[in-house]
Scaffold this motif. Structure first.
Motif, mmCIF file in Angstrom:
data_model
loop_
_atom_site.group_PDB
_atom_site.id
_atom_site.type_symbol
_atom_site.label_atom_id
_atom_site.label_comp_id
_atom_site.label_asym_id
_atom_site.label_seq_id
_atom_site.Cartn_x
_atom_site.Cartn_y
_atom_site.Cartn_z
ATOM 1 N N VAL A 39 53.259 12.498 31.427
ATOM 2 C CA VAL A 39 52.448 13.617 30.933
ATOM 3 C C VAL A 39 51.555 14.197 32.025
ATOM 4 C CG1 VAL A 39 50.625 14.235 29.306
ATOM 5 C CG2 VAL A 39 52.581 12.897 28.530
ATOM 6 N N PRO A 40 50.779 13.378 32.782
ATOM 7 C CA PRO A 40 49.978 13.984 33.869
ATOM 8 C C PRO A 40 50.832 14.685 34.921
ATOM 9 C CG PRO A 40 49.197 11.764 33.360
ATOM 10 C CD PRO A 40 50.480 11.939 32.633
ATOM 11 N N VAL A 41 51.996 14.088 35.248
ATOM 12 C CA VAL A 41 52.867 14.735 36.241
ATOM 13 C C VAL A 41 53.358 16.081 35.728
ATOM 14 C CG1 VAL A 41 55.066 14.551 37.458
ATOM 15 C CG2 VAL A 41 53.553 12.566 37.309
ATOM 16 N N ALA A 42 53.748 16.141 34.459
ATOM 17 C CA ALA A 42 54.235 17.402 33.897
ATOM 18 C C ALA A 42 53.130 18.450 33.864
ATOM 19 C CB ALA A 42 54.766 17.149 32.482
ATOM 20 N N MET A 43 51.914 18.047 33.479
ATOM 21 C CA MET A 43 50.811 19.000 33.441
ATOM 22 C C MET A 43 50.441 19.493 34.852
ATOM 23 S SD MET A 43 50.154 19.416 30.246
ATOM 24 C CE MET A 43 51.945 19.249 30.071
ATOM 25 N N ALA A 44 50.468 18.561 35.810
ATOM 26 C CA ALA A 44 50.150 18.965 37.184
ATOM 27 C C ALA A 44 51.196 19.936 37.726
ATOM 28 C CB ALA A 44 50.063 17.728 38.075
ATOM 29 N N GLU A 45 52.461 19.664 37.427
ATOM 30 C CA GLU A 45 53.519 20.573 37.870
ATOM 31 C C GLU A 45 53.370 21.946 37.237
ATOM 32 O OE1 GLU A 45 56.848 22.385 39.394
ATOM 33 O OE2 GLU A 45 55.643 20.682 40.067
ATOM 34 N N PRO B 106 60.710 28.489 35.357
ATOM 35 C CA PRO B 106 62.000 27.780 35.271
ATOM 36 C C PRO B 106 62.008 26.463 36.019
ATOM 37 C CG PRO B 106 62.326 30.124 35.672
ATOM 38 C CD PRO B 106 60.855 29.889 35.810
ATOM 39 N N GLY B 107 61.379 26.395 37.173
ATOM 40 C CA GLY B 107 61.339 25.140 37.919
ATOM 41 C C GLY B 107 60.595 24.043 37.167
ATOM 42 N N THR B 108 59.543 24.464 36.468
ATOM 43 C CA THR B 108 58.776 23.479 35.685
ATOM 44 C C THR B 108 59.599 22.953 34.530
ATOM 45 O OG1 THR B 108 56.726 24.590 36.301
ATOM 46 C CG2 THR B 108 56.665 23.131 34.386
ATOM 47 N N ARG B 109 60.372 23.807 33.881
ATOM 48 C CA ARG B 109 61.227 23.351 32.783
ATOM 49 C C ARG B 109 62.218 22.300 33.273
ATOM 50 N NH1 ARG B 109 61.631 29.026 31.555
ATOM 51 N NH2 ARG B 109 60.355 29.580 29.742
ATOM 52 N N ALA B 110 62.784 22.518 34.428
ATOM 53 C CA ALA B 110 63.741 21.548 34.970
ATOM 54 C C ALA B 110 63.074 20.203 35.237
ATOM 55 C CB ALA B 110 64.371 22.091 36.247
ATOM 56 N N LEU B 111 61.855 20.265 35.832
ATOM 57 C CA LEU B 111 61.159 19.005 36.095
ATOM 58 C C LEU B 111 60.811 18.290 34.786
ATOM 59 C CD1 LEU B 111 59.826 17.065 38.088
ATOM 60 C CD2 LEU B 111 57.735 18.429 37.914
ATOM 61 N N SER C 199 62.446 18.365 32.060
ATOM 62 C CA SER C 199 63.678 17.758 31.536
ATOM 63 C C SER C 199 63.973 16.436 32.232
ATOM 64 C CB SER C 199 64.854 18.723 31.716
ATOM 65 O OG SER C 199 64.620 19.928 31.000
ATOM 66 N N TRP C 200 63.794 16.398 33.549
ATOM 67 C CA TRP C 200 64.022 15.149 34.273
ATOM 68 C C TRP C 200 63.012 14.067 33.886
ATOM 69 C CZ3 TRP C 200 68.346 13.922 36.400
ATOM 70 C CH2 TRP C 200 69.182 14.896 36.927
ATOM 71 N N LEU C 201 61.770 14.485 33.699
ATOM 72 C CA LEU C 201 60.750 13.518 33.274
ATOM 73 C C LEU C 201 61.063 12.952 31.888
ATOM 74 C CD1 LEU C 201 57.437 15.233 34.484
ATOM 75 C CD2 LEU C 201 58.527 13.193 35.429
ATOM 76 N N LEU D 139 62.909 8.386 28.509
ATOM 77 C CA LEU D 139 63.870 7.806 27.564
ATOM 78 C C LEU D 139 64.610 6.629 28.180
ATOM 79 C CD1 LEU D 139 65.360 11.040 25.946
ATOM 80 C CD2 LEU D 139 63.755 9.409 24.916
ATOM 81 N N ALA D 140 65.002 6.768 29.457
ATOM 82 C CA ALA D 140 65.704 5.672 30.118
ATOM 83 C C ALA D 140 64.807 4.445 30.257
ATOM 84 C CB ALA D 140 66.199 6.121 31.491
ATOM 85 N N ALA D 141 63.525 4.670 30.603
ATOM 86 C CA ALA D 141 62.599 3.541 30.744
ATOM 87 C C ALA D 141 62.401 2.828 29.412
ATOM 88 C CB ALA D 141 61.261 4.031 31.297
ATOM 89 N N VAL D 142 62.254 3.607 28.327
ATOM 90 C CA VAL D 142 62.071 3.006 27.002
ATOM 91 C C VAL D 142 63.318 2.221 26.601
ATOM 92 C CG1 VAL D 142 61.801 3.543 24.554
ATOM 93 C CG2 VAL D 142 60.344 4.667 26.240
ATOM 94 N N ALA D 143 64.497 2.791 26.855
ATOM 95 C CA ALA D 143 65.733 2.102 26.483
ATOM 96 C C ALA D 143 65.906 0.801 27.261
ATOM 97 C CB ALA D 143 66.926 3.024 26.715
#
Length: 447
Positions: free
Chosen positions: A22-28, A151-156, A158-160, A165-169
């Motif tokens: 969440v902080p990374v997404a907000m900072a981006e 658009p660049g933020t949307r891509a980031l 999505s990766w986050l 999800l991968a970490a939780v799984a």
């Protein structure tokens, strides 16, 4: 256990993912917005330069046309120019999508840069003054959506999201695997404990896994070994004691055989036979692995016959001690769910207590009272009574020098037959011991 571990790992991974992503997404998003603003300011400065140099509005419009100076830099940007005469210039797409601006805001923007919002707050508009070459002040309008994401933020983002999800799984899978291992180890403890409860004291647990499990397995094995040693010692003692009693019993029988015949000698011989039978029973029980003196109580007997027999046996001693006694027993059979020998043992223990703990001459009564669903045997005496009935049925808990074995054995025999034992005060003034057992379902021969 596996589900709990997996859920705990999932929650921890979700929290960590939220704290990181969440902080990374907000900072981006903020960085992208700042970059968008810098680009817009640079292009607004380029538009202001063209407006200040162009001799008329046609020259400004030509700069936005294909091949003009602003054609490439302003392409796709949300920028238009409002000339002093109100004419709106810019790319065709920008002119069609530009939000309307109030005249009051335009008048204020000709003096200084102003920031306004459309009704509802959905669009942010920046109005910047630009001196026109032909005189007057033009206004450069730039707008952006308040909720727009580059658009660049949307891509980031999505990766986050995929990373979270991968970490939780992965965390849930690891927690499930760890929980499965713990469940297997706990299941081994449960099965071993159930085996010990069933009498298998040789069961052991292989110490492996985490340190706590290894220590618990070592402690469990030590406990099982200790229990096995105690049981072996008790069985050796139970097996040795009857054999040690046989020698004095043989000597006593020889002495009795030399006595003259008579009623008292016959009673003594009957008592000796009874004692030998009990010793033989102890030897048989001691040879049975995991056996117990009072475990098998499935066989039934006629309680009336046993009570009458034991009453006649104790009557000889009662006459010797000048005790008044009375036997009340029905003449018809009273079948109970209790082995004959065990019922006789219980009666001997209860009647023997009267002789052991009351002075000579104390009266007593033995009564058998059949009921609808049980047979009740009542032993009453005129002695001092029992001060603490609860302690009297506990081994070693009785007073007056008694071990409490007789009442405890009688209670266990009664409970094994579906009944019980109760101690109270009798009408004679002393103790009143009530032993009851379930009536056995014996078919009537006349039916």
């Amino acid at each position: 256990m596996r589900g709990t571990c997996a859920l705990a790992a999932l929650v921890v991974a979700a929290v960590v993912a939220l704290v990181i992503c969440v902080p990374v997404a907000m900072a981006e998003r903020d960085l992208a917005a700042d970059g968008e603003l810098v680009t817009a300011q640079r292009e607004m400065a380029a538009v202001a330069f063209v407006v200040a140099r162009a001799p008329d509005p046609a020259a400004v419009a030509a700069a936005f046309a294909p091949g003009g100076g602003l054609a490439e830099s302003a392409s796709g940007r949300r920028i238009i120019v409002i000339m002093p005469d109100g004419r709106r210039l810019g790319h065709r797409w920008a002119l069609l999508s530009a939000p309307p601006v109030r005249e009051s805001d335009l008048a204020r923007a000709r003096a200084q840069t102003a920031a306004v919002e459309t009704e509802g707050g959905g669009t942010e508009i920046v109005l910047q003054p630009a001196p026109a070459a032909g005189g007057g002040t033009a206004v450069i309008q730039h707008w952006t959506s308040a909720s727009s994401v580059p658009p660049g933020t949307r891509a980031l983002w999505s990766w986050l999201a995929l990373f979270a999800l991968a970490a939780v799984a992965v965390a849930a899978l690891a927690g499930h695997r760890f929980g499965a291992r713990g469940a297997r180890l706990a299941g081994r403890f449960g099965r071993a404990a159930a085996a010990v409860r069933a009498g298998d004291v040789v069961v052991r647990i292989e110490p492996d896994g985490p340190r706590e499990f290894r220590e618990a397995a070592t402690a469990f094995n030590a406990m099982s070994e200790r229990v096995a040693e105690r049981l072996r010692a008790e069985r050796r003692l139970a097996g040795d004691l009857p054999h040690r009693l046989r020698t004095p019993l043989a000597a006593l029988r020889l002495r009795l055989d030399r006595l003259a015949d008579g009623s008292r000698e016959d009673a003594a011989r009957a008592a000796l036979v009874r004692l030998e039978q009990e010793v033989d029973l102890l030897i048989r029980v001691a040879r049975v692995p995991g056996g117990g003196l009072l475990e098998d109580m499935r066989a039934g007997c006629d309680a009336a016959e046993v009570v009458a027999e034991r009453g006649r046996f104790w009557s000889v001693l009662a006459e010797d001690q000048d005790r008044r006694w009375r036997l009340s027993c029905p003449e018809h059979p009273v079948p109970v769910r209790m082995d004959r020998d065990r019922l006789a043992t219980a009666l001997d223990a209860l009647i023997g207590n009267v002789f052991h703990h009351t002075p000579d001459g104390t009266a007593f009564e033995v009564a058998l009272e059949p009921g609808a669903d049980g047979a009740v045997i009542v032993i009453s005496d005129a002695g001092p009574g029992i001060a603490d009935p609860d302690a009297a049925v506990r081994r070693g808990g009785s007073d007056g020098g008694s071990t409490g074995l007789g009442l405890d054995i009688a209670r266990r025999i009664a409970e094994s037959g579906g009944g019980g034992l109760r101690i109270g005060r009798s009408a004679l003034g002393g103790a009143r011991i009530v032993l009851w057992a379930r009536i056995d379902d014996v078919p009537d021969d006349g039916s």
